[in-house]
Design a protein around this motif. Structure first.
Motif: not given
Length: 117
Positions: A93-117
């Motif tokens: 699932e997503l993970a919430a993040t915070l950029e301490p200097e700018t106070k921007l709110r972030g979210a990150t998430q990883d995916f496995s993606i299959w794509f044509p060679r």
């Protein structure tokens, strides 16, 4: 088409074309998203080459508020999972993040993606 072109097609409209590989330029308007390929499964056949590749991609979104960052990440996840070309599967699932200097709110998430060679 390359996986990068397909990611732009599927996701850039969600952030008014503010989708960047690796990092966003300085002073990019909010919200925006970035992505990086951080690995993947290598396929090997005894004869010939596979017709697909796999990548593990990490997506990051940045916004002014937690609600906006999380909503955008969930929308990106939905778009990736529903896209017929990318065949994406979330790797958690997503993970919430915070950029301490700018106070921007972030979210990150990883995916496995299959794509044509």
């Amino acid at each position: 088409m390359t996986v990068e072109v397909e990611l732009q097609r599927a996701l850039a409209p969600m952030v008014e074309d503010r989708l960047f590989p690796d990092e966003a330029p300085a002073d990019t308007a909010l919200p925006y998203a970035t992505y990086s390929q951080i690995g993947g499964k290598a396929l090997t056949f005894l004869a010939g080459l596979p017709d697909k590749r796999n990548g593990r991609f990490q997506f990051n979104v940045w916004a002014k508020t937690r609600d906006e960052a999380n909503a955008l990440m969930r929308a990106i996840a939905d778009a990736l999972e529903l896209d017929d070309v990318l065949q994406a599967t979330p790797l958690g699932e997503l993970a919430a993040t915070l950029e301490p200097e700018t106070k921007l709110r972030g979210a990150t998430q990883d995916f496995s993606i299959w794509f044509p060679r």
